[in-house]
Design an enzyme around this catalytic site. Structure first.
Site, PDB file in Angstrom:
ATOM      1  N   GLY A   1     -32.374  29.424  11.031  1.00 43.24           N
ATOM      2  CA  GLY A   1     -33.676  29.265  12.000  1.00 43.24           C
ATOM      3  C   GLY A   1     -33.949  30.466  12.680  1.00 43.24           C
ATOM      4  O   GLY A   1     -35.615  30.470  12.788  1.00 43.24           O
TER       5      GLY A   1
ATOM      6  N   ALA B   1     -29.942  27.292  12.961  1.00 37.68           N
ATOM      7  CA  ALA B   1     -30.412  26.259  13.980  1.00 37.68           C
ATOM      8  C   ALA B   1     -29.177  25.347  14.389  1.00 37.68           C
ATOM      9  O   ALA B   1     -28.515  25.931  13.957  1.00 37.68           O
ATOM     10  CB  ALA B   1     -30.958  24.863  13.088  1.00 37.68           C
TER      11      ALA B   1
ATOM     12  N   GLU C   1     -28.903  28.921   4.111  1.00 44.00           N
ATOM     13  CA  GLU C   1     -28.497  26.668   4.447  1.00 44.00           C
ATOM     14  C   GLU C   1     -28.431  26.342   2.733  1.00 44.00           C
ATOM     15  O   GLU C   1     -27.997  24.998   3.179  1.00 44.00           O
ATOM     16  CB  GLU C   1     -30.298  26.475   4.585  1.00 44.00           C
ATOM     17  CG  GLU C   1     -31.396  26.269   5.571  1.00 44.00           C
ATOM     18  CD  GLU C   1     -31.480  28.114   6.516  1.00 44.00           C
ATOM     19  OE1 GLU C   1     -31.012  28.592   6.042  1.00 44.00           O
ATOM     20  OE2 GLU C   1     -32.413  27.848   7.413  1.00 44.00           O
TER      21      GLU C   1
ATOM     22  N   GLU D   1     -36.304  32.717  10.220  1.00 40.34           N
ATOM     23  CA  GLU D   1     -37.787  31.928  10.269  1.00 40.34           C
ATOM     24  C   GLU D   1     -38.297  32.195  11.337  1.00 40.34           C
ATOM     25  O   GLU D   1     -39.893  31.782  11.435  1.00 40.34           O
ATOM     26  CB  GLU D   1     -37.401  30.559  10.168  1.00 40.34           C
ATOM     27  CG  GLU D   1     -36.886  30.049   8.924  1.00 40.34           C
ATOM     28  CD  GLU D   1     -36.407  28.802   8.400  1.00 40.34           C
ATOM     29  OE1 GLU D   1     -35.221  28.166   9.360  1.00 40.34           O
ATOM     30  OE2 GLU D   1     -36.963  27.858   7.792  1.00 40.34           O
TER      31      GLU D   1
HETATM   32  N1  COA Z   1     -25.010  26.596  15.349  1.00 42.79           N
HETATM   33  C1  COA Z   1     -24.247  26.482  16.242  1.00 42.79           C
HETATM   34  N2  COA Z   1     -23.372  27.071  16.773  1.00 42.79           N
HETATM   35  C2  COA Z   1     -23.361  28.404  16.480  1.00 42.79           C
HETATM   36  C3  COA Z   1     -24.051  28.685  15.051  1.00 42.79           C
HETATM   37  C4  COA Z   1     -25.233  27.279  15.134  1.00 42.79           C
HETATM   38  N3  COA Z   1     -25.850  28.440  13.580  1.00 42.79           N
HETATM   39  N4  COA Z   1     -23.554  29.941  14.825  1.00 42.79           N
HETATM   40  C5  COA Z   1     -22.987  30.288  15.222  1.00 42.79           C
HETATM   41  N5  COA Z   1     -22.669  29.513  16.881  1.00 42.79           N
HETATM   42  C6  COA Z   1     -21.479  29.466  17.441  1.00 42.79           C
HETATM   43  C7  COA Z   1     -20.196  28.952  16.800  1.00 42.79           C
HETATM   44  O1  COA Z   1     -19.334  28.063  16.459  1.00 42.79           O
HETATM   45  C8  COA Z   1     -19.071  29.839  17.639  1.00 42.79           C
HETATM   46  O2  COA Z   1     -19.297  28.849  18.529  1.00 42.79           O
HETATM   47  P1  COA Z   1     -17.539  28.331  19.282  1.00 42.79           P
HETATM   48  O3  COA Z   1     -16.663  30.308  20.180  1.00 42.79           O
HETATM   49  O4  COA Z   1     -17.827  27.328  20.428  1.00 42.79           O
HETATM   50  O5  COA Z   1     -16.424  28.144  18.282  1.00 42.79           O
HETATM   51  C9  COA Z   1     -19.893  31.080  18.086  1.00 42.79           C
HETATM   52  O6  COA Z   1     -21.193  30.953  18.277  1.00 42.79           O
HETATM   53  C10 COA Z   1     -19.648  32.519  17.907  1.00 42.79           C
HETATM   54  O7  COA Z   1     -19.282  32.211  16.571  1.00 42.79           O
HETATM   55  P2  COA Z   1     -18.488  32.791  15.680  1.00 42.79           P
HETATM   56  O8  COA Z   1     -18.621  32.362  13.887  1.00 42.79           O
HETATM   57  O9  COA Z   1     -17.403  32.778  16.476  1.00 42.79           O
HETATM   58  O10 COA Z   1     -18.732  34.078  15.498  1.00 42.79           O
HETATM   59  P3  COA Z   1     -18.430  35.281  13.776  1.00 42.79           P
HETATM   60  O11 COA Z   1     -18.356  36.509  14.264  1.00 42.79           O
HETATM   61  O12 COA Z   1     -17.310  34.960  13.906  1.00 42.79           O
HETATM   62  O13 COA Z   1     -19.453  35.364  12.759  1.00 42.79           O
HETATM   63  C11 COA Z   1     -21.427  34.261  12.046  1.00 42.79           C
HETATM   64  C12 COA Z   1     -21.060  34.846  12.895  1.00 42.79           C
HETATM   65  C13 COA Z   1     -23.093  34.157  12.733  1.00 42.79           C
HETATM   66  C14 COA Z   1     -22.373  34.508  10.983  1.00 42.79           C
HETATM   67  C15 COA Z   1     -21.073  32.800  12.331  1.00 42.79           C
HETATM   68  O14 COA Z   1     -21.697  32.577  13.392  1.00 42.79           O
HETATM   69  C16 COA Z   1     -21.701  32.120  11.161  1.00 42.79           C
HETATM   70  O15 COA Z   1     -21.893  31.894  10.461  1.00 42.79           O
HETATM   71  N6  COA Z   1     -23.080  31.238  11.426  1.00 42.79           N
HETATM   72  C17 COA Z   1     -23.876  30.165  11.120  1.00 42.79           C
HETATM   73  C18 COA Z   1     -24.907  31.037  10.281  1.00 42.79           C
HETATM   74  C19 COA Z   1     -25.918  30.015   9.860  1.00 42.79           C
HETATM   75  O16 COA Z   1     -25.360  29.281   8.669  1.00 42.79           O
HETATM   76  N7  COA Z   1     -27.053  29.522  10.007  1.00 42.79           N
HETATM   77  C20 COA Z   1     -27.639  28.720  10.098  1.00 42.79           C
HETATM   78  C21 COA Z   1     -27.946  27.422  10.187  1.00 42.79           C
HETATM   79  S1  COA Z   1     -29.150  26.632   9.402  1.00 42.79           S
END
Ligand code: COA
Length: 250
Positions: free
Chosen positions: A112, A66, A135, A115
């Protein structure tokens, strides 16, 4: 229909819905969820859509969760509304969809995103896929059905561990757990999904809708699944597909 965050391609009975926010790793903001709902509503009416493939744009993510930026300042009530409306309009809607939905998990499927993949009727994944429900690391719990569907798919103990540790598993582990049915290199993923969809298309879509309903009854405590199966089995005898299928077979 024109969408901002997804696109749809329909060919030979198969509609592919691609979540298309690659710069945000296809994270599900409100608008994207609404567009997914609208697309599925159209699929229901569309005679050319018989099987749906669900995937993410780019080579890195299916859906990274999400969109965290949208709910960071939510109240208790807003949090509950977010989960309730998401479950109703997207996650339960897909899980109970009368046409087969296959998730092609092409990278990160987190929160999400996992999910959403679990709402599909089954999943295939690419070797680079990473799946998890992180989460609890954010101080919340999965809200789009994750606490229910993950234990259904992989068992209670494994689900407890994955949710409590907020960890990720790779595609091979997901295959071992039964969370995904097949794992192939990324460049072969959509071909595999199309091939499976093609096999489904050989069969009666009317019967398949009844099978989805009967299988899902097993996971609804308010329904006796065996009774639902008897009813749907009986109903099959009144369909053109049954008459055609059995006479061709005879
Ligand atoms: N919501 C909003 N934005 C998200 C996102 C999310 N769940 N997951 C990734 N993004 C965005 C990042 O903020 C980043 O945006 P920016 O370039 O404007 O800063 C872009 O996507 C790329 O992500 P980044 O974190 O730079 O990539 P990465 O390869 O270093 O890491 C992940 C990849 C998936 C490990 C990391 O993005 C992450 O942990 N995301 C969140 C996952 C999460 O907690 N999801 C559950 C939400 S309830």
């Amino acid at each position: 229909m024109n969408y901002n965050n997804i696109y749809v391609n329909t060919e030979n009975g198969i509609s592919t819905l691609v979540i298309d926010r690659p710069k945000k790793l296809n994270a599900l903001n409100r608008e994207t969820l609404e567009e997914i709902h609208q697309a599925f509503k159209s699929f229901k009416e569309d005679k050319n859509t018989k099987v749906i493939l669900l995937t993410g744009s780019g080579e890195k993510a299916f859906v990274a969760g999400a969109d965290i930026s949208e709910f960071a300042d939510y109240s208790v009530e807003q949090g509950a509304d977010l989960a309730a409306s998401g479950q109703e309009k997207v996650f339960d809607y897909i899980a109970n969809f009368p046409k087969p939905v296959i998730a092609a998990v092409n990278g990160f499927a987190l929160g999400g995103g996992l999910e959403l993949a679990m709402s599909a009727h089954f999943r295939v994944a690419s070797t680079n896929a990473k799946l998890g429900l992180p989460e609890t690391s954010l101080g919340v719990i999965p809200g789009y059905g994750g606490t229910q569907r993950l234990p259904q798919l992989i068992g209670k103990g494994r689900a407890m561990e994955l949710i409590m540790t907020a960890g990720m598993i790779n595609a091979d582990k997901a295959l071992e757990y039964g969370l995904v049915n097949h794992v192939v290199p990324l460049e072969e993923l959509m071909d595999l999904a199309q091939k499976i969809a093609g096999k489904i298309l050989n069969n009666s879509m009317v019967a398949i809708a009844k099978a989805i309903d009967a299988i899902n009854a097993n996971y609804d405590h308010t329904i006796n699944g065996f009774e639902r199966e008897i009813k749907k089995f009986g109903d099959s005898f009144g369909t053109e597909d049954f008459k055609e299928g059995t006479s061709a077979s005879l």
